[in-house]
Design a protein around this motif. Structure first.
Motif: not given
Lengths: 428, 297
Positions: A200, A253, A255-256, A258, A260-261
C-alpha cells in the motif's frame, strides 16, 4: 539501557544543534558590515527525510565560510505545498533542495533559475548523476544539480540463499530467476519468505518496480510526460509480482503495508529478495548488524539492468536575492572534498560518477554497488509524476493493488491508463 | 450613564465579532472567491466563473466519496448513539466502581484522533496486533486477520475505531440528559406499578428525545467530515475505496494542487451537511410536537 542512551545522545545532539544554530544567528547580525558584497546569510529549504545530511553540509559550510547558510526542513508531504505558497507570496529561499520527481513541475511553472552557464563552468559538470541532471533539464537548459542521490537496487539475503541451496554470491538477473530463487527460499518454511514489497506504499513501489520495466526495455511515460501504463514490460513486471503473491512467496502483511514495515522483514532476516535502495543500507545495519546481504542492480525480464535515481536536486528559486552566494554553496556541495569528506563519510552515496570509488566506499562493497547503480539510473520526467505514481489513491498504486492482489493485470492497466490520461489532461 | 453603557455594548461584542470575522467570515469569502477561479498552487490564477462547479458534476470520484462517507456516517453515528446510551444507563448508578467505568469510557475522547488512529493501526496489524489472536481464541478467524485489507474490513475497522473514540462523548451527553429527568416521574410511575422496562420505554427514552437529537446532529457532523482515520489508517485503500469526502478535497488541493476546485468541493460539502442537519433538526422537532400532540389527545 542501550535505547535510553541512544535517546539521550539524540537529545544532546538536538540541543547542540540548536545552540550552534542560535550562535550562528547571533554572530551574523554583528559581523559582515565591512562593505563586502557577500551576504551575511542565505536561506536553504529542504525536506525532512534529508534533514540530517543537509544539516551536516550546512555545518561544514558555515565552519569555513563567511556567508552562513540557514537551513529549514519541512515535512516531506508538505514540502511542495510550502514552496508553492511561498512562491505565491514571494517568500522563496535562496536555495531549495526538492525531491527530483517534482523538478519538471517546478521548471514548467517558472519557479527555478536557469543555471546552465554557471554549471558549464564547473570542472566536474560531466560527472554529475545522469538521471537527476536529465530530470532538471528542459529544452536544453539546466535548472538544478544533484544534491542527495540514491538508486533503487535489489537486495538479497546471503544466509537465506545459502540455506536454500542457492549460490549466495549470485543474485537473480531475470524475472524467472527472481521467481525461482524466491520459491526456493519460501520452501525453507516457517515465516521465511522469498520476496517482499509494501503493497500500500505508492512511492516504495514506483521506486522499485519501475526499474523492472526500464530494464526490460520499456517506458512508463509517453514522450509528452503522459502515462504509458499499458506496455508488455509493465504487464510482465506486475505478473511477476502477482505470481509471487499468489504462490505465497510474500508475507500476508504486504497487503496493508503503507511503507511502515517496508524494511522490517528483510532486517529480521526473514526475506530472501527485496527491491530497496541505498537509503536502506545504513538502516539495515543499525537494525540488524549481523545481517549478511548483497546489493545488486535491478534486472529486466530477460536480463538488462536499471535503477530509479531517487533523492533531491538543488537549485536557486527564481527571484532569489542572493543567487551568487547560493550558487557558491551549491557548487561547494558537489566539490571533491564535500562529496567525499562529508557525504561519503556519513555513508551516503556521492552524486558524481568519478568519486564513486572513494576511500570510504572502497571499504564498503554494498555502498559501492549501490552507488554504481546510478550509472543506469533514470528519473521519470512528467509534470504529473506525483499524481500518477506517488499518490496513494493515484492510478499506479490502484493498478498495482488490482493486478497483484486481485490478479487482473490487463484490466488494472487499462483502468490506470484512462485515469492517468484524465489527470494528465486536466493538468495540461 | 445610560449613554456610556450603550456605547460600551458594541465594545464588549467587538472581540467576539472580530474573531468570527477573521476566523469564519473572511476565510469563507476567500473560499467562495477561490472556487470561482482556476487556482493552481503554482502559476497564474484565472477567473473561470462556475467551471469548477460544472467539473464537479462529472467527478465520479467525488460521487463515490460522498456515497462512502454517507455509509460511514450512518454506521458510526447509529452505533455510537446507541452504545453511548447503553453506557450512560450502565454507569448512571452511584454503585461502587461506576465512576471508574465512566472515566475509562471517556478516556478515548481525550486522546487525539491521530494518536488513536496509530494506536489502532497496531491493534489491527496482522503480525504484532493483539486483535487477530484474541478473535482467533474466541473462535473467529484463524488468528491471522488482515483487517484493513478489504474494503468492508477497512470500513468496519475504522468504524470501530471511531465508535471507540467518540462513544464516551455520547455517553457524557446522555448522562447529562438523564440527570435532567425529574426523579419524581420515576418514583410516581414506580408507585403505579411500572416495571424497569416500562420506566425506560415510557419515561426515560421519550424525555431523552432532545438529547438524542443533540447527539445525533453532533455525531453526524463529526462523522461526515471524517478524514484523519482514513488518511492515516487506510490511505484511502484498497484501490481508493475508502476515500472520504474531505479526503477527496485534500487530494484535490494537496496532491493535484487544484486549490480552486478543492474550494468548490468544500463549499458543496458544506451545503450538503447543512441540508442534512436542517432535515435532522426538523425531524427531531416535528417528532417532539407529535409526541406532545399524542399526550394532549
Amino acid at each position: 539501557m542501550v535505547v535510553s542512551r541512544r535517546v539521550l545522545a539524540a537529545c544532546v545532539a538536538v540541543l547542540l544543534c540548536s545552540v550552534v544554530a542560535a550562535g550562528c544567528g547571533g554572530s551574523d547580525s554583528g559581523s559582515d558590515g565591512s562593505g563586502d558584497s557577500a551576504p551575511a546569510q542565505i536561506t536553504f529549504w529542504g525536506r525532512a527525510a534529508n534533514e540530517a545530511i543537509n544539516r551536516r553540509l550546512v555545518e561544514a559550510y558555515n565552519a569555513t565560510h563567511r556567508t552562513k547558510v540557514r537551513f529549514t526542513a519541512f515535512p516531506d508531504d508538505q514540502f511542495v505545498t510550502r514552496v508553492g505558497t511561498a512562491a505565491a507570496s514571494g517568500d522563496l529561499p535562496d536555495v531549495v533542495a526538492v525531491d527530483s520527481v517534482y523538478m519538471p513541475q517546478f521548471i514548467s511553472q517558472g519557479l527555478m533559475q536557469d543555471v546552465t552557464e554557471r554549471a558549464d563552468a564547473l570542472p566536474y559538470r560531466d560527472t554529475l548523476s545522469r538521471g537527476q541532471v536529465d530530470v532538471s533539464t528542459s529544452d536544453g537548459r539546466l535548472y538544478a544539480l544533484p544534491r542527495d542521490v540514491d538508486a533503487s537496487t535489489l537486495f538479497w539475503n546471503r544466509d537465506l540463499f545459502e540455506r536454500a541451496g542457492l549460490d549466495p554470491a549470485r543474485p537473480p538477473t531475470s524475472f524467472a530467476e527472481i521467481k525461482r530463487d524466491a520459491e526456493a527460499i519460501t520452501a525453507l518454511g516457517g515465516d521465511t519468505k522469498g520476496f517482499y514489497f509494501a503493497g500500500r506504499c505508492a512511492g516504495c513501489n514506483a521506486y522499485t518496480l519501475l526499474p523492472l520495466v526500464w530494464a526490460s526495455g520499456g517506458e512508463v511515460l509517453a514522450d509528452d510526460g503522459g502515462p504509458a501504463f499499458e506496455t508488455p514490460q509493465m504487464t510482465a513486471a506486475l505478473e511477476l509480482y502477482r505470481d509471487l503473491w499468489t504462490d505465497g512467496d510474500v508475507a500476508q502483511s504486504a497487503r496493508t503495508d503503507g511503507g511502515e514495515n517496508w524494511l522490517t522483514g528483510f532486517a529480521a532476516g526473514k526475506v530472501g529478495i527485496q527491491m530497496l535502495g541505498g537509503f536502506a543500507i545504513q538502516q539495515l545495519r543499525e537494525q540488524n548488524p549481523r545481517l549478511d546481504f548483497g546489493v545488486a542492480r535491478i534486472p529486466g525480464q530477460d536480463g538488462g539492468e536499471a535503477a530509479f535515481s531517487g533523492g533531491d536536486v538543488i537549485g536557486i528559486p527564481a527571484g532569489a536575492e542572493n543567487a551568487d552566494a547560493a550558487w557558491e554553496f551549491i557548487s561547494w556541495t558537489l566539490s571533491d572534498e564535500t562529496q567525499v569528506d562529508v557525504v561519503a563519510r556519513a555513508g551516503g552515496l556521492v552524486a558524481r560518477t568519478d568519486l564513486i570509488d572513494n576511500r570510504f566506499s572502497s571499504r564498503d562493497p554494498q555502498v559501492l554497488a549501490n552507488n554504481g547503480a546510478l550509472e543506469v539510473g533514470q528519473v521519470p520526467k512528467s509534470i504529473v509524476y506525483n499524481q500518477l505514481f506517488n499518490d496513494p489513491n493515484g492510478p499506479f498504486l490502484g493498478a498495482f493493488t488490482r493486478a497483484v492482489f486481485r490478479g487482473d493485470v490487463s484490466g488494472a492497466l487499462s483502468g490506470a491508463q484512462s485515469r492517468g490520461s484524465e489527470i494528465f489532461e486536466s493538468a495540461g | 450613564m445610560s449613554v456610556g453603557r450603550r456605547q460600551l455594548g458594541p465594545l464588549y461584542v467587538t472581540p467576539a465579532a472580530l474573531l468570527v470575522l477573521g476566523l469564519f467570515v473572511l476565510p469563507m469569502v476567500l473560499t467562495v472567491w477561490m472556487s470561482l477561479n482556476d487556482w493552481s498552487l503554482f502559476g497564474v490564477r484565472r477567473f473561470i466563473g462556475f467551471d469548477n462547479y460544472s467539473d464537479l458534476a462529472s467527478d465520479s470520484q467525488f460521487a463515490d466519496a460522498l456515497r462512502f462517507t454517507a455509509l460511514f456516517t450512518v454506521l458510526s453515528t447509529a452505533i455510537t448513539t446507541f452504545a453511548g446510551l447503553g453506557l450512560a444507563l450502565l454507569v448512571r448508578s452511584g454503585r461502587r466502581g461506576a465512576g471508574l467505568l465512566r472515566a475509562s469510557y471517556f478516556l478515548p475522547v481525550a486522546i487525539g484522533l491521530a494518536t488513536a488512529s496509530f494506536l489502532w493501526i497496531w491493534m489491527y496489524n496482522p503480525q504484532v496486533g493483539p486483535l487477530g489472536p484474541i478473535l482467533g481464541f474466541l473462535g473467529i478467524g484463524d488468528g491471522n486477520i488482515v483487517f484493513l485489507g478489504s474494503t468492508s474490513g477497512a470500513l468496519w475497522s475504522v468504524v470501530a475505531t471511531t465508535v471507540w473514540k467518540s462513544v464516551g462523548f455520547a455517553m457524557l451527553v446522555f448522562l447529562v440528559g438523564l440527570q435532567a429527568i425529574p426523579r419524581e416521574l420515576d418514583e410516581a410511575a414506580r408507585v403505579d406499578g411500572a416495571s424497569r422496562r416500562d420506566l425506560l420505554r415510557h419515561i426515560t427514552l421519550p424525555l431523552l428525545r432532545p438529547t438524542f437529537g443533540l447527539v445525533v446532529v453532533l455525531l453526524t457532523t463529526q462523522n461526515f467530515l471524517v478524514f484523519d482515520q482514513f488518511f492515516l489508517m487506510t490511505r484511502g485503500g484498497p484501490e481508493s475505496s475508502t476515500v472520504s469526502a474531505v479526503y477527496h478535497v485534500y487530494n484535490s488541493a494537496f496532491v493535484n494542487f487544484r486549490l480552486g476546485y478543492a474550494a468548490a468541493l468544500a463549499l458543496v460539502l458544506l451545503v450538503v451537511l447543512l441540508i442534512v442537519n436542517v432535515v435532522q433538526m426538523r425531524w427531531i422537532r416535528t417528532d417532539a410536537t407529535g409526541a406532545d400532540a399524542g399526550k394532549a389527545a
